[in-house]
Design a protein around this motif. Structure first.
Motif, PDB file in Angstrom:
ATOM      1  N   UNK A  26      25.666  31.750  15.282  1.00 48.22           N
ATOM      2  CA  UNK A  26      25.385  30.617  15.252  1.00 48.22           C
ATOM      3  C   UNK A  26      26.416  29.375  14.926  1.00 48.22           C
ATOM      4  N   UNK A  27      27.582  29.882  14.418  1.00 47.77           N
ATOM      5  CA  UNK A  27      28.537  29.073  14.068  1.00 47.77           C
ATOM      6  C   UNK A  27      29.299  28.764  15.377  1.00 47.77           C
ATOM      7  N   UNK A  28      29.194  29.494  16.387  1.00 47.02           N
ATOM      8  CA  UNK A  28      29.970  29.499  17.726  1.00 47.02           C
ATOM      9  C   UNK A  28      29.198  28.268  18.716  1.00 47.02           C
ATOM     10  N   UNK A  29      27.850  27.694  18.487  1.00 51.45           N
ATOM     11  CA  UNK A  29      27.336  26.787  19.119  1.00 51.45           C
ATOM     12  C   UNK A  29      28.077  25.401  19.028  1.00 51.45           C
ATOM     13  N   UNK A  30      28.306  24.746  20.237  1.00 53.49           N
ATOM     14  CA  UNK A  30      28.890  23.585  20.061  1.00 53.49           C
ATOM     15  C   UNK A  30      27.907  22.314  19.671  1.00 53.49           C
ATOM     16  N   UNK A  31      28.605  21.231  19.365  1.00 61.00           N
ATOM     17  CA  UNK A  31      27.857  20.159  18.483  1.00 61.00           C
ATOM     18  C   UNK A  31      27.403  19.101  19.633  1.00 61.00           C
ATOM     19  N   UNK A  32      26.445  18.435  19.453  1.00 63.18           N
ATOM     20  CA  UNK A  32      26.201  17.048  20.326  1.00 63.18           C
ATOM     21  C   UNK A  32      25.284  16.294  19.224  1.00 63.18           C
ATOM     22  N   UNK A  33      25.107  14.977  19.527  1.00 67.55           N
ATOM     23  CA  UNK A  33      24.553  13.940  18.816  1.00 67.55           C
ATOM     24  C   UNK A  33      23.214  13.887  18.865  1.00 67.55           C
ATOM     25  N   UNK A  34      22.236  14.080  18.015  1.00 69.69           N
ATOM     26  CA  UNK A  34      20.668  13.665  18.460  1.00 69.69           C
ATOM     27  C   UNK A  34      20.089  12.857  17.246  1.00 69.69           C
ATOM     28  N   UNK A  35      19.219  12.111  17.635  1.00 69.37           N
ATOM     29  CA  UNK A  35      18.691  10.933  16.950  1.00 69.37           C
ATOM     30  C   UNK A  35      18.206  11.502  15.454  1.00 69.37           C
ATOM     31  N   UNK A  36      17.667  12.482  15.236  1.00 71.79           N
ATOM     32  CA  UNK A  36      16.988  13.285  14.014  1.00 71.79           C
ATOM     33  C   UNK A  36      18.307  13.726  13.076  1.00 71.79           C
ATOM     34  N   UNK A  37      19.278  13.768  13.548  1.00 71.21           N
ATOM     35  CA  UNK A  37      20.466  14.413  12.518  1.00 71.21           C
ATOM     36  C   UNK A  37      21.301  15.775  13.015  1.00 71.21           C
ATOM     37  N   UNK A  95      24.597  25.215  29.031  1.00 69.06           N
ATOM     38  CA  UNK A  95      24.822  25.287  27.547  1.00 69.06           C
ATOM     39  C   UNK A  95      23.872  24.975  26.375  1.00 69.06           C
ATOM     40  N   UNK A  96      23.522  25.572  25.362  1.00 69.71           N
ATOM     41  CA  UNK A  96      22.756  25.070  24.323  1.00 69.71           C
ATOM     42  C   UNK A  96      23.535  24.544  23.381  1.00 69.71           C
ATOM     43  N   UNK A  97      23.006  23.463  22.670  1.00 71.76           N
ATOM     44  CA  UNK A  97      24.020  22.661  21.678  1.00 71.76           C
ATOM     45  C   UNK A  97      23.062  22.707  20.513  1.00 71.76           C
ATOM     46  N   UNK A  98      23.718  22.369  19.087  1.00 67.16           N
ATOM     47  CA  UNK A  98      22.991  22.095  18.044  1.00 67.16           C
ATOM     48  C   UNK A  98      23.897  20.702  17.564  1.00 67.16           C
ATOM     49  N   UNK A  99      23.031  20.230  16.659  1.00 68.53           N
ATOM     50  CA  UNK A  99      23.822  19.181  15.837  1.00 68.53           C
ATOM     51  C   UNK A  99      24.173  19.310  14.442  1.00 68.53           C
ATOM     52  N   UNK A 100      25.668  19.136  14.116  1.00 68.14           N
ATOM     53  CA  UNK A 100      26.073  19.200  12.975  1.00 68.14           C
ATOM     54  C   UNK A 100      25.945  18.000  12.132  1.00 68.14           C
ATOM     55  N   UNK A 101      25.087  17.108  12.467  1.00 67.97           N
ATOM     56  CA  UNK A 101      24.665  15.763  11.773  1.00 67.97           C
ATOM     57  C   UNK A 101      25.152  14.688  12.721  1.00 67.97           C
ATOM     58  N   UNK A 102      24.810  13.449  12.233  1.00 67.77           N
ATOM     59  CA  UNK A 102      25.143  12.390  12.726  1.00 67.77           C
ATOM     60  C   UNK A 102      26.378  11.867  12.371  1.00 67.77           C
TER      61      UNK A 102
END
Length: 418
Positions: A144-155, A180-187
């Protein structure tokens, strides 16, 4: 730093150092986490890890050294505090841990501690858990810690599910096969991304920098200004954002500073729609932003060219990150300058229309000026869009910008004759 000594985060750092470097020496068996540790980075591009030469390349306008940078002061102060905090922890607890026999002096070093702290800060998840004892402890999750970040409105798009004691990640958008699948590290703005994670996100929608314009001594004696600042204590500071908008409280204070007493009430229509005040404020702020831009050693467009030739210039990953960071800062400054130019244009248009409305017949000069303003609009929106989409690798902006800037000066100079 806000962390207390031996907080859950620091305990996690010491545990990883032990498992990574000392487990086999002390217990005779390798760590069960060895395969996970092998996937972790050993070097970082965070503010803490940049060399002094790389720090200078951040290009802090108005500063003789990086720590004086008015646009990055907060992030750079955090860098200094983190280094001091790490040294204090090692000075205070290092001898005790070494005396225990579980850590050796060669292992419990500033370099290793900083590296593992970067791992925890940049790769651990912070979630609310039901156990009060572990409520704020960071969680390291292989894969899970290898998934890259992108910004989303919900944080964020992950959570801890206390009902089944597991960590859940859910898709925040539709993905096609092979994407590529992303998660968000927060805004996170660009300062925080560089300080904690060591990267800069192109087209970061949360990019912003602080601009403060304090009151002059004579303004501190003006009743209307004092009353307004008392009511709106943050009015002397604004966030410059990528769209180029400025806080309304900040703009109103700037109008008060430009207004000769007696001024109309701030909440009155006469105050909000006065084109002369709007023009004066835009001009004053353009001077401030322009001075910041002029103090930068390279332009936005020169940095784009440097970044595109990174292979020929043999730039390091750290230097690429630094250039991307200063590009984002310059984008904000340039976009704010453009927005102020447009505010100036709008103020002139209102004033000119008022002037024309008082005349009995239209003037040839008026029609020509209106046509010139329409041409200015085309240049303005065209170049705004070009800067907003500057990460497109096929763009070459420098020529268009020089042409546009020359035309802008001529258009606005002609318009001010009204």
């Amino acid at each position: 730093m806000a962390e207390k000594a031996l907080s859950p985060r620091i305990t996690t750092v010491l545990f990883i150092i032990y498992e990574m470097f000392e487990k086999e020496r002390v217990e005779g068996v390798p760590s069960i986490f060895k395969s996970f540790f092998d996937t972790l980075p050993k070097s970082f591009s965070t503010l803490t890890d940049l060399s002094e030469d790389e720090m200078r390349e951040l290009q802090c306008p108005g500063a003789t050294k990086p720590g004086d940078c008015p646009l990055l002061r907060s992030a750079l102060n955090r860098r200094s505090l983190l280094r001091k905090y790490t040294k204090d922890i090692l000075d205070k607890f290092g001898p005790i841990l070494i005396d225990s026999g579980n850590f050796s002096p060669d292992t419990l070093t500033f370099k290793n501690f900083t590296m593992v702290l970067n791992i925890v800060n940049s790769r651990a998840f912070q979630v609310d858990r039901t156990s009060e004892e572990n409520k704020h402890a960071p969680i390291l999750l292989p894969f899970a810690d290898m998934i890259n970040h992108h910004n989303i409105a919900t944080g964020t798009n992950y959570r801890y599910n206390g009902n089944i004691d597991c960590f859940e990640i859910y898709a925040d958008q539709k993905y096609l096969s092979g994407e590529e699948v992303f998660i968000s590290y927060g805004q996170n703005n660009i300062q925080k991304l560089l300080r904690i994670y060591g990267f800069v996100l192109p087209d970061n929608i949360i990019t912003h920098i602080h601009l403060a314009i304090p009151l002059e001594e004579n303004e501190k004696n003006r009743t209307d200004i004092v009353e307004y600042v008392t009511k709106n204590p943050n009015a002397t500071v604004t966030n410059l954002t990528l769209p180029g908008f400025l806080d309304s409280e900040f703009i109103n204070l700037m109008k008060l500073k430009s207004c000769r007493a007696p001024c109309p009430p701030v909440d009155s229509e006469a105050f909000s729609r006065d084109p002369w005040l709007a023009w004066k404020v835009s001009n004053e702020l353009m001077k401030v932003i322009g001075q910041l831009i002029q103090k930068l050693p390279t332009t936005l467009f020169e940095d784009i060219k440097i970044l595109r030739s990174w292979k020929e210039k043999d730039l390091s990953q750290n230097m690429i990150t630094v250039i991307m960071f200063r590009l984002q800062i310059k984008r904000v400054l340039y976009m704010t300058f453009y927005r102020l130019l447009n505010r100036n244009r709008n103020a002139i248009m209102v004033s000119a229309e008022q002037h024309q409305g008082a005349s009995a017949r239209p003037h040839i000069e008026w029609r020509e000026w209106r046509n010139d303003m329409q041409l200015w609009d085309q240049y303005y929106w065209y170049n705004r869009n070009r800067i907003e989409k500057m990460w497109n690798p096929h763009m070459d902006l420098a020529g268009e910008y020089r042409s546009f800037y020359g035309h802008t000066k001529n258009s606005m100079r002609y318009g001010t004759s009204w």
